[in-house]
Design a protein around this motif. Structure first.
Motif, mmCIF file in Angstrom:
data_model
loop_
_atom_site.group_PDB
_atom_site.id
_atom_site.type_symbol
_atom_site.label_atom_id
_atom_site.label_comp_id
_atom_site.label_asym_id
_atom_site.label_seq_id
_atom_site.Cartn_x
_atom_site.Cartn_y
_atom_site.Cartn_z
ATOM 1 N N MET A 85 84.611 11.900 12.752
ATOM 2 C CA MET A 85 83.749 12.913 13.350
ATOM 3 C C MET A 85 84.623 13.977 14.000
ATOM 4 N N MET A 86 84.089 15.178 14.144
ATOM 5 C CA MET A 86 84.869 16.256 14.745
ATOM 6 C C MET A 86 83.968 17.204 15.523
ATOM 7 N N ILE A 87 84.443 17.599 16.697
ATOM 8 C CA ILE A 87 83.826 18.637 17.512
ATOM 9 C C ILE A 87 84.891 19.702 17.723
ATOM 10 N N LEU A 88 84.541 20.963 17.545
ATOM 11 C CA LEU A 88 85.520 22.022 17.739
ATOM 12 C C LEU A 88 84.862 23.291 18.240
ATOM 13 N N CYS A 89 85.678 24.133 18.829
ATOM 14 C CA CYS A 89 85.230 25.441 19.292
ATOM 15 C C CYS A 89 84.544 26.162 18.134
ATOM 16 N N ARG A 90 83.360 26.721 18.377
ATOM 17 C CA ARG A 90 82.594 27.330 17.286
ATOM 18 C C ARG A 90 83.331 28.508 16.654
ATOM 19 N N VAL A 137 76.083 23.992 24.698
ATOM 20 C CA VAL A 137 77.002 23.280 23.803
ATOM 21 C C VAL A 137 76.811 23.763 22.368
ATOM 22 N N ARG A 138 75.577 23.993 21.974
ATOM 23 C CA ARG A 138 75.277 24.472 20.620
ATOM 24 C C ARG A 138 75.897 25.844 20.369
ATOM 25 N N GLN A 139 75.907 26.696 21.391
ATOM 26 C CA GLN A 139 76.473 28.035 21.250
ATOM 27 C C GLN A 139 77.995 28.017 21.195
ATOM 28 N N ARG A 140 78.612 27.086 21.894
ATOM 29 C CA ARG A 140 80.066 27.115 22.062
ATOM 30 C C ARG A 140 80.834 26.161 21.156
ATOM 31 N N PHE A 141 80.153 25.127 20.642
ATOM 32 C CA PHE A 141 80.849 24.125 19.842
ATOM 33 C C PHE A 141 80.098 23.828 18.548
ATOM 34 N N GLY A 142 80.862 23.418 17.545
ATOM 35 C CA GLY A 142 80.284 22.935 16.305
ATOM 36 C C GLY A 142 80.694 21.487 16.116
ATOM 37 N N ALA A 143 79.953 20.754 15.292
ATOM 38 C CA ALA A 143 80.267 19.339 15.066
ATOM 39 C C ALA A 143 79.938 18.963 13.634
ATOM 40 N N LEU A 144 80.650 17.970 13.129
ATOM 41 C CA LEU A 144 80.414 17.475 11.779
ATOM 42 C C LEU A 144 80.990 16.074 11.672
ATOM 43 N N LEU A 171 87.576 25.404 29.015
ATOM 44 C CA LEU A 171 87.565 25.775 27.598
ATOM 45 C C LEU A 171 86.711 27.029 27.415
ATOM 46 N N PRO A 172 87.221 28.185 27.804
ATOM 47 C CA PRO A 172 86.442 29.419 27.681
ATOM 48 C C PRO A 172 86.155 29.758 26.224
ATOM 49 N N GLU A 173 85.219 30.639 26.014
ATOM 50 C CA GLU A 173 84.806 31.003 24.658
ATOM 51 C C GLU A 173 85.997 31.495 23.838
ATOM 52 N N GLY A 174 86.141 30.945 22.639
ATOM 53 C CA GLY A 174 87.225 31.330 21.750
ATOM 54 C C GLY A 174 88.515 30.558 21.949
ATOM 55 N N HIS A 175 88.574 29.708 22.961
ATOM 56 C CA HIS A 175 89.792 28.931 23.220
ATOM 57 C C HIS A 175 89.888 27.801 22.196
ATOM 58 N N PRO A 176 90.963 27.746 21.386
ATOM 59 C CA PRO A 176 91.079 26.709 20.355
ATOM 60 C C PRO A 176 90.998 25.304 20.946
#
Length: 247
Positions: A85-90, A137-144, A171-176
């Protein structure tokens, strides 16, 4: 050669002094702090950490999508080997998707090769989570994940709350930022220009939350047959130099 060695010694000594709070914190947790061979990074190993053996490294980035330096962590949990599983900055997810698309359309490749990092291969191979209850969380991160239902469940409850909090400052917006489960472990990787104790402590709390939730998800797994998996190197460890001064 001699001048180079002297310069290396001064760099290592200066960094050891600057990172003394991190060193002391690691020792207070029964961990071992060591400088990297070049004195420009460090490694913390905590074999008896809970919920699993913890390894923390700060140094030169091992991923093209992170410029400069990064913090990477690994917690060994002995999860189901196919729990991927993975969660990452959108924003990072969107960048990596474009990169994968351009790379494989430009070269007319028909499959993702094993030299491509998991972060990019999984974006092609695994279904994305489309339902995340927290709007922030939905706006800032994606998951799969290999199983979308389990990945969605991972990104709920405690982990969702701590990611929502982290998105406000840590973890501000756009921060890897990437959080993954694979090979039975949980991995965290994020950009970090200069390591500070408060940031490391906060990211350890994020990792610990992810580990607790991953263990919960792991308990739901069935032993009925293997899931599809991918293989490549997710972590290239730096080799510490035992002789580098740390005082």
């Amino acid at each position: 050669m001699f001048l180079k060695q002297v310069k290396h010694w001064f760099i290592a000594r200066a960094n050891a002094a600057r990172w003394r709070p991190i060193h002391d914190w690691a020792e207070s947790r029964q961990g071992q702090f060591r400088l990297a061979k070049d004195g420009r990074g460090f490694l913390i190993e905590q074999p008896k950490a809970m919920p699993g053996s913890l390894r923390i490294e700060w140094g030169a980035s091992q991923r093209a999508y992170i410029e400069g330096t990064e913090l990477r962590m690994r917690c060994e949990l002995r999860l189901h080997s196919d729990l991927q599983m993975m969660i990452l900055c959108r924003q990072l997810m969107e960048v990596l998707e474009r990169t994968v698309f351009e790379a494989y359309t430009d070269t007319l490749k028909t499959r993702v090769d094993t030299d491509t990092p998991e972060e990019m291969r999984w974006l092609v191979m695994f279904p994305k989570v489309t339902t995340i209850s927290s709007k922030l969380v939905r706006q800032r991160f994606g998951a799969l994940g290999v199983n979308k239902t389990l990945a969605a469940d991972w990104l709920e409850g405690e982990l969702s709350e701590i990611l929502a909090q982290a998105s406000q400052d840590l973890l501000p917006e756009g921060h890897p930022f990437v959080l993954m489960t694979m090979r039975g472990n949980v991995y965290l990787r994020t950009a970090m220009t200069e390591p500070t104790l408060p940031k490391i402590q906060a990211l350890v709390r994020v990792l610990e939350s992810a580990c607790r939730e991953a263990l919960r998800i792991n308990g739901k797994l069935s032993e009925r047959g293997p899931w599809p998996t991918t293989t490549s190197v997710a972590w290239h460890s730096s080799t510490p130099d035992e002789d580098v001064p740390q005082n």
